[in-house]
Design an enzyme around this catalytic site. Structure first.
Site, PDB file in Angstrom:
ATOM      1  N   ILE A  60       0.892  -1.159   0.000  1.00 53.08           N
ATOM      2  CA  ILE A  60       0.000   0.000   0.000  1.00 53.08           C
ATOM      3  C   ILE A  60       0.929   1.207   0.000  1.00 53.08           C
ATOM      4  CG2 ILE A  60      -0.227  -0.256   2.541  1.00 53.08           C
ATOM      5  CD1 ILE A  60      -2.904   1.184   2.418  1.00 53.08           C
ATOM      6  N   SER A  61       0.668   2.160  -0.885  1.00 58.54           N
ATOM      7  CA  SER A  61       1.601   3.281  -1.061  1.00 58.54           C
ATOM      8  C   SER A  61       1.677   4.148   0.190  1.00 58.54           C
ATOM      9  CB  SER A  61       1.157   4.160  -2.227  1.00 58.54           C
ATOM     10  OG  SER A  61       0.984   3.384  -3.380  1.00 58.54           O
TER      11      SER A  61
END
Ligand code: SAH
Length: 219
Positions: A60-61
């Site tokens: 997840i960024s």
């Protein structure tokens, strides 16, 4: 209430310090419960300004990168946005608050299903998801006002450029994968505007994204 979670307020303050100024982007991040998008094992770190592992070896960024990407897309409530790489669904959930509809494609079935479950649980009505290969885009729904790639490419696939409206903006991490021995940032998050003659490009920040891979995995 997530609006009052002190960790979210601290995260938004950190993003402001890092130069994110678009109030709509900051408030979309403030309203998005990131802890629901990371696995149990990492929920304690959900509001750190860092990328985190999710299933299938993906990530997840980092919220900062989500903020820069979302700001660069300059969306409004009339726009339809294509995202490649649903992953946890976090970026799509942030974008969905600022545009008419997000169309998000993921190649891993388990991530795709999990993200759909989250969108339903959070009652987000305006995200359409698809299990598929993002290199093909989503021709049935094209053209899009905006396109966001959340997986790295060495160059933007032609099929995606063709699915972007003239004058539309595409944001993508462009570059190679990091050398596993070096924690170097080796991709450039790049903003592109489709003009009559081609693409006008502007480099934003250095980033590290997982690669955009062709075809479908065996899951
Ligand atoms: N936007 C995500 C982060 C994505 S990580 C979030 O907010 O959590 C990148 C994702 O792109 C991974 O889930 C990976 O499986 C997916 N991906 C890689 N290549 C792809 C392709 N060709 N088509 C669709 N998704 C792809």
């Amino acid at each position: 209430m997530h609006e009052f979670d002190p960790r979210l307020i601290a995260l938004v303050m950190a993003l402001r310090k890092q130069g994110i100024i678009d109030a709509r982007v900051l408030s979309a991040i403030e309203r998005t419960p990131r802890d629901l998008f990371v696995g149990e094992a990492f929920s304690h770190a959900a509001y750190d300004n860092s990328a985190l592992p999710i299933a299938c070896g993906q990530t997840i960024s980092q919220p900062y990168v989500v903020a820069v990407s979302t700001e660069a897309l300059a969306v409004n409530e009339t726009m339809r946005v294509l995202e490649i790489g649903t992953g946890s669904g976090y970026q799509a959930a942030v974008l969905a608050q600022l545009c008419r509809r997000v169309y998000s494609i993921e190649r891993h079935r388990s991530l795709h299903l999990e993200a759909e479950r989250r969108f339903k649980a959070l009652r987000i009505p305006n995200i359409a998801t698809k299990l598929g290969d993002g290199f093909q885009g989503w021709p049935e729904q094209a053209p899009f006002d905006r396109i966001l790639l959340t997986a790295a490419v060495t160059e933007v696939p032609q099929a995606l450029i063709e699915q972007l409206k003239p004058g539309g903006i595409l944001v993508a991490p462009i570059g190679d994968q990091p050398d596993s021995n070096l924690e170097s940032n080796c991709q450039l998050l790049t903003k592109m505007i489709r003009t009559e003659t081609g693409l006008k490009k502007e480099a934003l920040i250095s980033v590290v994204f997982v690669p955009m891979l062709p075809g479908m995995p065996q899951d």
